[in-house]
Design an enzyme around this catalytic site. Structure first.
Site, mmCIF file in Angstrom:
data_model
loop_
_atom_site.group_PDB
_atom_site.id
_atom_site.type_symbol
_atom_site.label_atom_id
_atom_site.label_comp_id
_atom_site.label_asym_id
_atom_site.label_seq_id
_atom_site.Cartn_x
_atom_site.Cartn_y
_atom_site.Cartn_z
ATOM 1 C CE LYS A 291 35.536 51.844 35.878
ATOM 2 N NZ LYS A 291 36.183 50.838 36.715
ATOM 3 C CD GLN B 233 39.660 50.198 37.558
ATOM 4 O OE1 GLN B 233 38.625 50.792 37.819
ATOM 5 N NE2 GLN B 233 39.719 49.280 36.611
ATOM 6 C CG ASP C 41 33.306 48.145 41.246
ATOM 7 O OD1 ASP C 41 32.892 48.202 40.070
ATOM 8 O OD2 ASP C 41 34.439 48.486 41.604
HETATM 9 N N1 GUN Z 1 39.002 46.029 37.049
HETATM 10 C C1 GUN Z 1 38.484 45.467 35.931
HETATM 11 N N2 GUN Z 1 37.148 45.616 35.903
HETATM 12 C C2 GUN Z 1 36.815 46.293 37.020
HETATM 13 C C3 GUN Z 1 35.591 46.762 37.551
HETATM 14 O O1 GUN Z 1 34.496 46.560 36.995
HETATM 15 N N3 GUN Z 1 35.664 47.428 38.724
HETATM 16 C C4 GUN Z 1 36.841 47.643 39.368
HETATM 17 N N4 GUN Z 1 36.803 48.286 40.529
HETATM 18 N N5 GUN Z 1 37.996 47.222 38.905
HETATM 19 C C5 GUN Z 1 37.974 46.552 37.739
#
Ligand code: GUN
Length: 307
Positions: A67, A111, A134
């Protein structure tokens, strides 16, 4: 190349058997790069993204790295915050608050998963909904439900974009979603049942307590699989001419040269000859998720400058 499978009404324009998310993601990133450049010129603002990683889960580390790298490539202002697994909930909430107040930051991503001693819901509630790229905050989840979303959650948004850009007919299609997670199953089911373009489908969700999963998957025109079980969907569970979206990423060992061996939630080799189109793993849904996060961050920045 056109699929050799006899075509039915809902798949009339599916142009290729492999739906290559990696290529679609590249296209969208190019569009975003131009938007970022225009924004900088017109408003003197660049999109700002902070990613917060708690602990040392290798999969999470790898996702967050990807990311950050993409944000950097697109010319964002990006900040990485690493915190130890024993951070207190109060310390994490204070960190989020700091970025809620930082005008250079338009998107905040924590995350998941978080360590057990931290209440995930409380953390997601703490993020300013306008910076919730998100789309996990209950306000944004609620807006999605009633069809007024500002941000779409990233993996479902990527799936919908792949269906649209591959020419799959969604309206009126029988969609079956395997899995009911908050991150994928529930939101994609919701999005595809909404009234409007890129939706209007009839959606069924199956899960671990469903009596006969195959009964449902076999009648799907569009099958979306986010079960978290390697190669769970076998050849005899899929209808001829279906469009299959495989969200699974499962590490099943290492290749002789030490690379991670990944398979999806669909037994690709059993299914590929039957279907009209399918996403590969890797290179299918995965690259789209990160791209949609970038799209949400650009959107948040545009909103912040009043564009
Ligand atoms: N953990 C697994 N997928 C995601 C996601 O799309 N966003 C976040 N913040 N954590 C995750």
């Amino acid at each position: 190349m056109r699929s050799s499978i006899p075509r039915r009404e809902w798949e009339v324009t599916v142009a290729a058997k492999l739906i290559k998310g990696a290529e679609v993601a590249k296209e969208i990133r190019e569009e975003l790069r131009q938007q970022v450049a225009q924004m900088k010129e017109k408003y003197g603002v660049v999109p700002g993204l902070v990613t917060i990683l708690v602990g040392e889960n290798p999969a999470s580390q790898s996702y967050v790295r990807a990311k950050q790298q993409t944000a950097h490539e697109l010319g964002f202002y990006s900040v990485q915050e690493d915190r130890p697994a024993d951070i207190t909930e109060a310390e994490l909430l204070a960190l989020i608050d700091k970025y809620n107040k930082d005008p250079k930051i338009h998107g905040i991503l924590v995350q998941l998963p978080l360590p057990k001693h931290i209440d995930e819901t409380r953390v997601l509630y703490a993020i300013d909904p306008d910076k919730d790229v998100d789309a996990f905050h209950p306000v944004n989840v609620g807006k999605l439900m009633i069809g007024t979303a500002d941000f779409l959650p990233c993996t479902p948004a990527g799936i919908q974009e792949l269906l649209i850009r591959s020419g799959t007919k969604i309206e009126g299609a029988e969609v079956v979603v395997v899995g009911r997670s908050n991150i994928v199953g529930k939101p994609i089911a919701n999005m595809l049942m909404q009234k409007g373009p890129g939706a209007n489908a009839t959606v069924t969700v199956v899960h671990t307590k469903t009596r006969d999963v195959a009964f449902h998957t076999r009648r799907a025109d569009i099958l979306i699989v986010a079960a978290g079980v390697p190669e769970y969907i076998k050849g005899d569970m899929v209808k001829e001419g279906a469009v299959v979206i495989d969200v699974g990423v499962n590490e099943v060992g290492r290749t002789p040269d030490g690379k991670r061996k990944l398979v999806g939630d669909v037994a690709f080799n059993e299914v590929v000859d039957k279907v009209a189109a399918i996403t590969p793993v890797p290179g299918g849904v995965g690259p789209m998720t990160i791209t949609m996060l970038m799209k949400n961050t650009v959107k948040a920045a545009m909103k912040a400058v009043g564009a």
